[in-house]
Design a protein around this motif. Structure first.
Motif, mmCIF file in Angstrom:
data_model
loop_
_atom_site.group_PDB
_atom_site.id
_atom_site.type_symbol
_atom_site.label_atom_id
_atom_site.label_comp_id
_atom_site.label_asym_id
_atom_site.label_seq_id
_atom_site.Cartn_x
_atom_site.Cartn_y
_atom_site.Cartn_z
ATOM 1 N N ARG A 1 0.859 -1.187 0.000
ATOM 2 C CA ARG A 1 0.000 0.000 0.000
ATOM 3 C C ARG A 1 0.890 1.230 0.000
ATOM 4 N NH1 ARG A 1 -5.550 0.265 1.008
ATOM 5 N NH2 ARG A 1 -6.455 -1.814 1.093
ATOM 6 N N CYS A 2 0.509 2.220 -0.786
ATOM 7 C CA CYS A 2 1.313 3.441 -0.895
ATOM 8 C C CYS A 2 0.597 4.600 -0.210
ATOM 9 C CB CYS A 2 1.542 3.794 -2.366
ATOM 10 S SG CYS A 2 2.378 2.492 -3.273
ATOM 11 N N THR A 3 1.386 5.578 0.230
ATOM 12 C CA THR A 3 0.776 6.778 0.805
ATOM 13 C C THR A 3 0.138 7.612 -0.289
ATOM 14 O OG1 THR A 3 2.899 7.895 0.624
ATOM 15 C CG2 THR A 3 2.362 6.916 2.758
ATOM 16 N N ALA A 4 0.732 7.593 -1.491
ATOM 17 C CA ALA A 4 0.178 8.373 -2.606
ATOM 18 C C ALA A 4 0.315 7.547 -3.878
ATOM 19 C CB ALA A 4 0.927 9.693 -2.752
ATOM 20 N N TYR A 5 -0.718 7.565 -4.695
ATOM 21 C CA TYR A 5 -0.671 6.834 -5.962
ATOM 22 C C TYR A 5 -0.412 7.782 -7.133
ATOM 23 C CZ TYR A 5 -1.964 2.721 -3.382
ATOM 24 O OH TYR A 5 -1.944 1.672 -2.490
ATOM 25 N N ASN A 6 -0.233 9.060 -6.811
ATOM 26 C CA ASN A 6 0.257 10.060 -7.767
ATOM 27 C C ASN A 6 1.470 10.698 -7.112
ATOM 28 O OD1 ASN A 6 -1.364 10.008 -9.981
ATOM 29 N ND2 ASN A 6 -2.762 11.614 -9.302
ATOM 30 N N ILE A 7 2.654 10.402 -7.611
ATOM 31 C CA ILE A 7 3.864 10.952 -6.998
ATOM 32 C C ILE A 7 4.204 12.269 -7.700
ATOM 33 C CG2 ILE A 7 6.339 10.569 -6.745
ATOM 34 C CD1 ILE A 7 5.906 7.740 -6.230
ATOM 35 N N PRO A 8 4.573 13.316 -6.960
ATOM 36 C CA PRO A 8 4.952 14.574 -7.612
ATOM 37 C C PRO A 8 6.133 14.348 -8.560
ATOM 38 C CG PRO A 8 4.748 14.873 -5.236
ATOM 39 C CD PRO A 8 4.641 13.408 -5.494
ATOM 40 N N CYS A 9 6.139 15.070 -9.680
ATOM 41 C CA CYS A 9 7.219 14.900 -10.663
ATOM 42 C C CYS A 9 8.555 15.436 -10.153
ATOM 43 C CB CYS A 9 6.862 15.623 -11.963
ATOM 44 S SG CYS A 9 5.670 14.704 -12.945
ATOM 45 N N ALA B 1 3.440 0.069 -9.950
ATOM 46 C CA ALA B 1 3.605 1.265 -10.780
ATOM 47 C C ALA B 1 2.624 2.316 -10.289
ATOM 48 C CB ALA B 1 3.315 0.936 -12.241
ATOM 49 N N VAL B 2 3.103 3.533 -10.102
ATOM 50 C CA VAL B 2 2.205 4.625 -9.708
ATOM 51 C C VAL B 2 2.333 5.759 -10.717
ATOM 52 C CG1 VAL B 2 2.245 4.072 -7.251
ATOM 53 C CG2 VAL B 2 3.941 5.640 -8.173
ATOM 54 N N ASN B 3 1.356 6.643 -10.712
ATOM 55 C CA ASN B 3 1.390 7.789 -11.619
ATOM 56 C C ASN B 3 2.297 8.882 -11.087
ATOM 57 O OD1 ASN B 3 -0.340 6.809 -13.530
ATOM 58 N ND2 ASN B 3 -2.188 7.582 -12.536
ATOM 59 N N CYS B 4 2.708 9.768 -11.987
ATOM 60 C CA CYS B 4 3.429 10.974 -11.576
ATOM 61 C C CYS B 4 2.599 12.170 -12.016
ATOM 62 C CB CYS B 4 4.801 11.029 -12.234
ATOM 63 S SG CYS B 4 5.817 9.657 -11.696
#
Length: 1099
Positions: free
Chosen positions: A380-388, A833-836
């Motif tokens: 589990r991730c804290t965020a599934y959109n990581i800042p670029c 894999a998560v989004n940026c």
């Protein structure tokens, strides 16, 4: 305190709109707080609050920029403060409030007339009678707010203008676009393009720029570059074609008249019906909560309805109404969020193939389909959109971390990871970064080479692995190979992956039992020996039909150690005593570690004899260090990995390596020296742990203390080797035996890997920088675990070392090399894999609060080793305030500083963070021992998200609302004493304890069904299990208790708490929304404090 920032324009593709999922929030100002509350969490005593629920679904939101209008206070009083709300909520938003079918006035009244619908003065008394509608005393919020120049502060109040009716509430995003971007929000009545710059409703003297152009028909000057805003219905312009008559608009919410009950929903309204579990309070959806002063007729404040700071109000302004506390029903409810998630995400399988999609909450039951990313049960991730960029990450302060549970147990309807065998050549890997073959590898040149998704290096495909590509560039065998199509799988490791390049021996379990006076007297020795006779049949195994090949050994100890030879050829076990504990060795090689089935008779004879052998002992002193050394030496001699089960009772004060002294000093609590109490008092155990890890020797410690035993020091070896500590303070055979034996059974039987090494690889741009959990690290990349079981997690924090791109996203691969319990060397691979994102708003749309709290708790619990607890608490509050202030500043529509606006997916961050701050480790009560705090600190460090969630915010179930006819549980209630009814019975679960609270007025029939007695006074509060009665109610309650226990890694002992009983104090400690005895703030007070912190940051 005006924050006049101009938010960025939403891009047409899926950026959140300003105010997206926001809660406007009125001022909990910095007024002096009367009463004896200690700062900083003084209770707020502003006027009555209302937490603003979301608007009906299926409509469009407000424009994307600009600050609130500086219009007269009239608009505020006339149309109900805050019936407008910012931004579309996410897909599948919770139900919206019902709408009043009340006509809109057709023109704004002149300013001098008092507002028709709400006279100035205190909020309506009937505020709580509108179940779906927000009470009328809501904070002001405008859906199309013009930009306010800073000039309006401190100067005279602006000239009075005729105010206009508020625009209708925007809507949540229609559920009809599951995959599409949320629509950019525009004024509700108007579906044209979003406005670059909202019109300004103020005379030009307040502008710092040139005077505005002539105003249009509706009284708004069109701004350069923006289309003129269509007139509001009800001002002067005709209604727009798309709107229908203004009088009966379903999406306009006019406030109720004083004393009038909420009207029925307008037929044809877009929102769904209210969902179960909303017991008479507005749905906790986006919106405002907090309190607002009554309108101040006679002048307009900088925001509608807010006092203007620095401007003298006209003489006729009335005194503000009497302060009133913030209503707990009006602030975000954990239960509402949990129930909404179950309703929205519990019925469909969670398919992992979509990159960057947040999974259902840990409280939701769901089925996972692995389609290329690891199941949330593993990562589990804290965020599934990581800042670029790292700058963006720093600005938001949202931690970027993953909580990884490599050997997690899956439910029966999900497949365990497939085992892939590539033969002698072993797994296929990237030449440069050594990442393992996974779905992110891109095959090129007709399939002869592949490009690594992590480092972009190109590697030759070995001939035996070659396969042709189809027209899309995928291998034709893609779906036949787990490593090309799944997120999680295992490789069989070759001999190159084994220690010293030789196949490992099967592991061993060694049982080391304290036989000092305390251990014999409290019954522990007899219970352990009795239980082991049956437990040895349940040692872990790969195949249930084959016997386990784990070998076992036995030793006992007090001041000296006794080893037992249990070789199958012996008629009786033999005992050998080692009294030279300063230089520990194992006196026998052959016959110490044996196969259970071969030596069963001798082992049973030994276990029968041990309790009698030491029955009359007078030895009270114990050693501890040499005990672990002995087990380690035995594993070294047998050249295998394994696990030590140590059953220990007291502080090891006997003369020996690792001897400890009693350093318990309550006077240090709360001082700068408190941190020393969490640190081990000698370095001996850290060095011993290092040796254990090198051998693959994992230690599980079962403690039975009657006084201080220094868990902070004794726990070093277990927590460094991937082991566990179990603690049974004041152990009594009768009441604690069940809990201890269940823990022991689970601990011996659970799936475990030995001699494990874990490495997390990431794609270019981010890297793993920090690790939390029960393990040892000899370098910066490899997490070494002598043992790794199915309940342990490793938490990894990531930092940027370069820019990321939105197209490629970010990848991580967790590889765990371990020896299975059958002695097979394996590699378990989990890919994610998560989004940026380049926009902060996207980051805030896709976070998971439960995982963030899990990370914060682990981070804080590690910080107490080196920092005073007060500093640790303050830094947590500060980071949380920064996260929310960044959202407020960059993503929310401009609005009154008096409004607290939270991102939709983080609206529970304050309540959960407060639970961490109030926890016994960071803010102990006087009755919490140092050992308990050290124990909990170690426990949380390896917890998964589901366990940390219930640990910090316990589950409270109204048992009296149980329907025995159906399988569903009643909806839980919030953890607050005011939610308990005297006639109720409630089950509270913390992950470590279960409490059954019985109200003094509970129905006799209910008591008879559960306890077998109709009288409250006759219930035995010492019972630890419910009587087995022949009625459906008794059966169902016992089933629920068992199902709760089955979900947790540790057995929860049941305590029956009668109202007004002495045990009630312990029970109330877990009602975490209330103030606690040690000075922890209530949820309401903490939210006010958090709002104050955010406002300070923004100013």
């Amino acid at each position: 305190m005006n924050v006049n920032q101009q938010p960025h324009m939403a891009s047409p593709y899926g950026q959140p709109q300003p105010g997206y999922q926001g809660y406007p929030q009125s001022g909990y100002g910095g007024q002096h707080v009367p009463g004896g509350y200690p700062a900083p969490y003084a209770p707020y005593n502003g006027p009555a609050s209302a937490y603003q629920p979301g608007p009906p679904q299926g409509m469009r939101g407000p424009p994307t920029s600009g600050a609130p209008p500086v219009s007269a206070a009239q608009a505020y009083s006339q149309f109900g403060q805050g019936d407008i709300q910012n931004g579309p909520p996410p897909l599948g938003a919770p139900p919206q409030r019902s709408v009043f079918s009340q006509p809109f006035p057709t023109a704004a009244p002149p300013f001098s007339a008092p507002g028709p619908t709400q006279p100035p003065g205190p909020p309506l008394a009937s505020q709580q009678t509108f179940p779906q509608a927000p009470p009328p005393s809501q904070p002001p919020f405008s859906s199309a707010p013009p930009q306010v120049p800073p000039a309006s502060y401190g100067g005279p109040p602006p000239p009075v203008q005729a105010s206009h009716p508020r625009a209708a509430p925007p809507t949540s995003q229609p559920a009809a676009f599951p995959g599409g971007p949320p629509p950019t929000s525009t004024p509700t009545q108007y579906t044209g393009p979003p406005m670059q710059q909202p019109p300004v409703s103020q005379p030009s003297s307040f502008h710092s720029g040139p005077p505005p152009p002539p105003t249009s028909a509706a009284g708004f000057p069109p701004q350069g570059g923006a289309p003129p805003r269509p007139p509001h219905p009800g001002i002067q312009g005709p209604p727009l074609a798309s709107q229908g008559p203004p009088m009966s608009q379903a999406n306009h919410v006019a406030p109720p008249q004083p004393g009038m009950l909420a009207g029925p929903p307008v037929p044809g309204m877009a929102g769904p019906p209210p969902q179960p579990g909303m017991q008479g309070y507005p749905p906790q959806q986006n919106g405002a909560f907090g309190q607002v002063r009554g309108p101040q007729p006679g002048y307009a404040g900088p925001y509608p309805g807010q006092q203007s700071y620095g401007a003298a109000p006209p003489a006729q302004a009335p005194a503000p109404p009497a302060p009133k506390r913030l209503d707990p029903d009006s602030i975000p409810s954990p239960i509402q969020v949990i129930e909404d998630d179950k309703a929205n995400k519990g019925s469909e399988p969670f398919v992992t193939g979509v990159r960057g999609q947040a999974p259902p909450l840990v409280t939701t039951n769901f089925h996972v389909k692995d389609q290329g990313n690891a199941s949330p049960r593993f990562i589990r991730c804290t965020a599934y959109n990581i800042p670029c960029t790292s700058d963006m990450a720093k600005q938001s302060q949202v931690p970027l971390a993953a909580v990884i549970k490599p050997l997690a147990t899956l439910p029966p309807d999900e497949n365990s990871p497939y085992i892939v065998d590539h033969g002698e050549s072993g797994p296929i890997r990237c030449n440069r970064c050594k990442a393992y073959m996974c779905p992110y590898m891109q095959f090129i040149e007709g399939g002869r080479r592949f490009q690594c998704g992590f480092c972009s290096c190109v590697t030759e495909v070995p001939p035996h692995y070659f396969q042709h590509l189809d027209h899309t560039g995928k291998r034709v065998d893609c779906y036949d190979r787990p490593e090309l199509s799944l997120g999680s799988y295992e490789f069989l490791a070759t001999v190159d992956y084994c220690k010293n390049n030789k196949i490992p021996q099967p592991p061993a379990f060694i049982f080391l039992i304290d036989v000092s006076y305390n251990a014999v007297k409290n019954g522990m020795v007899r219970i352990v020996c009795q239980e082991l006779k049956t437990l040895l049949d349940y040692l872990p195994r790969e195949n249930p039909d084959v016997q386990s090949n784990i070998r076992v050994g036995f030793a006992t100890y007090n001041k000296v150690l006794h080893f037992y030879n249990v070789k199958a050829s012996l008629a009786q076990p033999q005992m050998m005593v080692v009294s030279d504990v300063a230089d520990m060795f194992v006196p026998l090689l052959d016959g110490f570690l044996v196969n259970v089935s071969e030596s069963r008779v001798v082992i049973e004879s030994l276990l029968d004899q041990i309790p009698d052998m030491f029955a009359d002992t007078r030895e009270t002193e114990t050693v501890f260090g040499p005990v672990i050394q002995a087990g380690l030496e035995a594993l070294k001699a047998a050249d295998c990995a394994g696990k030590l089960f140590v059953f220990h009772t007291s502080l090891p004060i006997a003369e020996a390596p690792g001897k400890l002294k009693n350093r318990e000093d309550k006077k240090l609590v709360g001082t700068d020296k408190e941190k020393s109490l969490f640190q081990p008092q000698v370095s001996f155990y850290a060095n011993l742990a290092k040796e254990c890890v090198a051998q693959g020797c994992c230690v599980d410690l079962f403690l039975f203390p009657n006084q201080y035993v220094d868990v902070a020091t004794l726990g070093v070896v277990p927590t460094s080797t991937g082991g566990s500590v179990y603690k049974y303070t004041y152990f009594q055979a009768q009441s604690d035996q069940e809990r201890f034996l269940n823990d022991l059974r689970k601990d011996i039987q659970k799936k475990v890997g030995f001699d494990a090494v874990m490495r997390v690889r990431t794609s270019t741009g981010i890297r793993a920088t920090d690790f939390f959990g029960s393990f040892y690290m000899s370098n910066t990349t490899d997490v070494e675990l002598a043992g790794l079981d199915c309940d342990k997690t490793v938490t990894v924090e990531f930092r940027h070392d370069d820019k990321l791109s939105e197209e490629t996203g970010a990848l991580m691969q967790c590889a765990v090399l371990y020896t299975s319990c059958s002695g097979q060397r394996r590699l378990r691979i989990h890919n994610m894999a998560v989004n940026c994102c380049a926009q902060l708003a996207d980051l805030y749309r896709n976070c998971e609060t439960d995982t963030i709290i899990n990370f914060f708790a682990k981070y804080a619990y590690r910080c107490v080793l080196n920092n005073p607890t007060k500093n640790v608490r303050d830094s947590l509050v500060n980071q949380c305030a920064q996260i929310l202030a960044c959202y407020r500043k960059n993503c929310a529509s401009p609005s009154s500083a008096g409004q607290l606006i939270l991102p939709e997916c983080m609206k529970l961050l304050p309540v959960y963070l407060n639970c961490v701050l109030k926890s016994d480790v960071l803010h102990p009560g006087a009755d919490v021992s140092l050992d308990d705090r050290a124990y909990l600190r170690q426990l949380v460090s390896a917890m998964d998200v589901a366990e940390s969630h219930v640990f910090f915010y316990p589950r409270l179930l109204p048992v009296h609302k149980l329907d025995v006819e159906c399988d569903t549980l009643p909806v839980a209630i919030r953890d607050s004493e005011e939610r308990l009814s005297k006639g109720g019975i409630y089950l509270l679960e913390t992950g470590l304890n279960l409490f059954l609270w019985v109200g003094a007025n509970a129905q006799q029939e209910l008591l008879q069904n559960i306890f077998g007695t109709p009288a409250f006074g006759q219930i035995d509060s010492n019972m630890t299990s419910l009587p087995i009665l022949d009625n459906p109610y008794s059966k169902r309650v016992r089933e629920i208790v068992e199902s709760f226990r089955a979900q947790r890694s540790r057995y929860m002992k049941l305590m029956v708490v009668k109202q007004e009983d002495k045990l009630e104090l312990i029970f109330k400690h877990f009602l975490v929304e209330d103030k606690n005895n040690s000075g922890g703030a209530s949820y309401v007070d903490f939210l006010c404090h958090m709002h104050k912190e955010i406002r300070q940051l923004l100013s």
